[in-house]
Design an enzyme around this catalytic site. Structure first.
Site, mmCIF file in Angstrom:
data_model
loop_
_atom_site.group_PDB
_atom_site.id
_atom_site.type_symbol
_atom_site.label_atom_id
_atom_site.label_comp_id
_atom_site.label_asym_id
_atom_site.label_seq_id
_atom_site.Cartn_x
_atom_site.Cartn_y
_atom_site.Cartn_z
ATOM 1 N N ASP A 94 -9.732 -4.612 9.796
ATOM 2 C CA ASP A 94 -9.431 -5.342 8.560
ATOM 3 C C ASP A 94 -10.139 -6.706 8.593
ATOM 4 O O ASP A 94 -9.576 -7.725 8.183
ATOM 5 C CB ASP A 94 -7.921 -5.501 8.338
ATOM 6 N N HIS A 126 -3.643 0.478 0.817
ATOM 7 C CA HIS A 126 -2.983 -0.754 1.276
ATOM 8 C C HIS A 126 -1.551 -0.673 0.734
ATOM 9 O O HIS A 126 -1.361 -0.711 -0.480
ATOM 10 C CB HIS A 126 -3.758 -1.950 0.703
HETATM 11 ZN ZN LIG Z 1 -5.373 -4.458 3.047
#
Ligand SMILES: [Zn+2]
Length: 453
Positions: free
Chosen positions: A331, A180
């Site tokens: 996600d 991320h």
């Molecule tokens: Zn993320």
């Protein structure tokens, strides 16, 4: 089981033709025309005429919230939602509470999934203990416990030396690292894309450079260590360009995009009227009056990384079209209503995604003529299977696991989060007219979910 008469698309084997698929003992036994006469009896038949049959879709980026936050989602409800979206395999991220940073928690999730999930659930372990970014998790023990990747998703390791050590371990254990990408010193407490609309709306900005700095860092460290670094949910034009150049130089990096980033823009935070009259103009057919409405500052449009400009959205689509971004993920990030129904600054980041993912990908990439159906399917099948080293998945070669998704690319329907088997309803796509829908999800030759047209 015999699936008859569908358009079988298997990108890994460059197969695209009307054919039957024969499944014996949970494995692909044959793919080709006219398999019915030679099929063993008794056999379960599934008529797929007019539908696409492809390798089971894989979503390598989801939050199932177990252990610790089962009010938002559980393994049972999250995987049921994924099955309804056409997914046969899901990878759950380790930012649970406690975090998946030890073999015991990995075992707990795998046991629960074996009991409660009708699809395959793979586990990503943490890079650092408690995802705190300070001390490495026991990466070797996590691998022995069965994790197929490591990630601190939701957070980002800021210490470059620690990240280098993580990559060295990951390479030793042949684990991809999913990152991320967020530089905390630049992003600080930004809540939306830094640009025109953050200034107009008076919300703190999360600049694109906050993502691009870490993408650059990851490219440099992948080059240094030789480890595979996969950049998650890329949202900015600069990130796509960095990745494109690095891949040309042979650096082992890859990237993924999420439907919200290639469908919506930050204009959505100014409300539906602004969005439909500008960046949203070409997304949905039908009269403007029939389009769904939402207010400005709607927290279902708050995600991390944030929705960006129309130019960033175009660059993400371009990156998907030219192969720079080889994977699409949701996600999927469920949150309770009461958590999202607060001031924009205070709301958690993230939206649910399993059930809108395939339709939005078809609408924005296939129906809009940016990608062929086969190239689109590859981003949900062979590409994630390769990254995660799952040789039996993502293709329909003889002997492969009989994970199959059957879908109608042209089916028109309206998304209603209230009908989801998932626990949470936080989607910006409520009421959207969709095109393309899963019809059956088959895992190891068994129907995990089947819908009607
Ligand atoms: Zn993320």
């Amino acid at each position: 089981m015999l699936l008859t008469g569908g358009r079988v698309i298997d990108p890994a084997n460059r197969f695209d033709a009307v054919a039957d698929v024969l499944v014996v003992d949970g494995k692909i036994a044959a793919v080709g025309p006219g398999l019915a006469p030679g099929a063993p009896a008794p056999i379960q038949r599934l008529e797929a005429k007019g539908l696409v049959v492809c390798p089971g879709l894989i979503d390598l980026h989801a939050h199932l919230r177990e252990p610790g936050q089962s009010a938002k989602e559980t393994i049972a409800t999250g995987t049921a939602s994924a099955a309804q979206g056409g997914f046969t395999s899901v990878v759950c991220m380790p930012n649970t509470s406690p975090a998946i940073d030890n073999p015991g928690t990995v075992a707990l999730i795998r046991e629960r999934a074996a009991r409660e999930s009708k699809i395959n659930l793979f586990v990503a372990g943490a890079i650092t203990k408690s995802i705190a970014g300070e001390e490495l998790a026991p990466i070797g023990s996590l691998k022995s416990a069965g994790v197929i990747a490591i990630s601190d998703d939701g957070h980002c390791v800021q210490n470059n030396d620690l990240m280098r050590r993580a990559l060295e371990y990951a390479r030793m254990f042949d684990l991809p690292v999913l990152d991320h990408c967020q530089d905390y010193s630049i992003v600080t407490d930004g809540v939306m894309h830094e640009g025109y609309w953050s200034a107009v709306l008076g919300l703190r900005g999360w600049p694109a450079s906050g993502e691009e700095l870490i993408v650059s860092r990851n490219i440099l460290l992948a080059g240094l260590t030789g480890a595979q670094v996969h950049c998650q949910h890329l949202s900015s034009a600069g990130s796509v360009q960095l990745l494109r150049e690095a891949k040309k130089r042979g650096i082992p990096v890859s990237g993924e995009a999420c439907p919200h980033h290639f469908t919506l823009t930050d204009t959505g935070l100014a409300g539906s009227e602004k969005f439909w009259s500008t960046d949203g103009r070409d997304i949905m057919a039908g009269p403007p009056a029939a389009r769904p409405r939402w207010p400005s500052y709607d927290t279902n449009f708050k995600m991390n990384p944030p929705l960006r400009s129309a130019a960033d959205r175009a660059a993400v689509i371009e990156g998907l079209a030219d192969g720079t971004l080889e994977i699409i993920s949701s996600d999927h990030a469920p949150h309770c209503d009461y958590e999202k129904e607060v001031e924009f600054d205070l709301a958690p980041f993230g939206i649910i995604g399993f059930e809108t993912e395939l339709a939005l990908a078809l609408m924005q990439l296939y129906h809009s003529k940016k990608l062929s159906l086969s190239d689109l399917i590859a981003k949900f099948t062979v590409a994630p299977a390769r990254l995660l080293r799952l040789p039996g998945k993502g293709h329909l070669g003889i002997g492969a696991d009989a994970d199959l998704t059957v879908f109608d690319p042209g089916q028109e329907w309206t998304f209603d989060p209230e009908t989801s088997p998932g626990k949470s309803r936080n989607s910006p796509f409520a009421g959207w007219a969709m095109k393309g829908k899963a019809r059956a999800t088959i895992v190891s030759g068994t129907i995990a979910w089947q819908g009607r047209n």
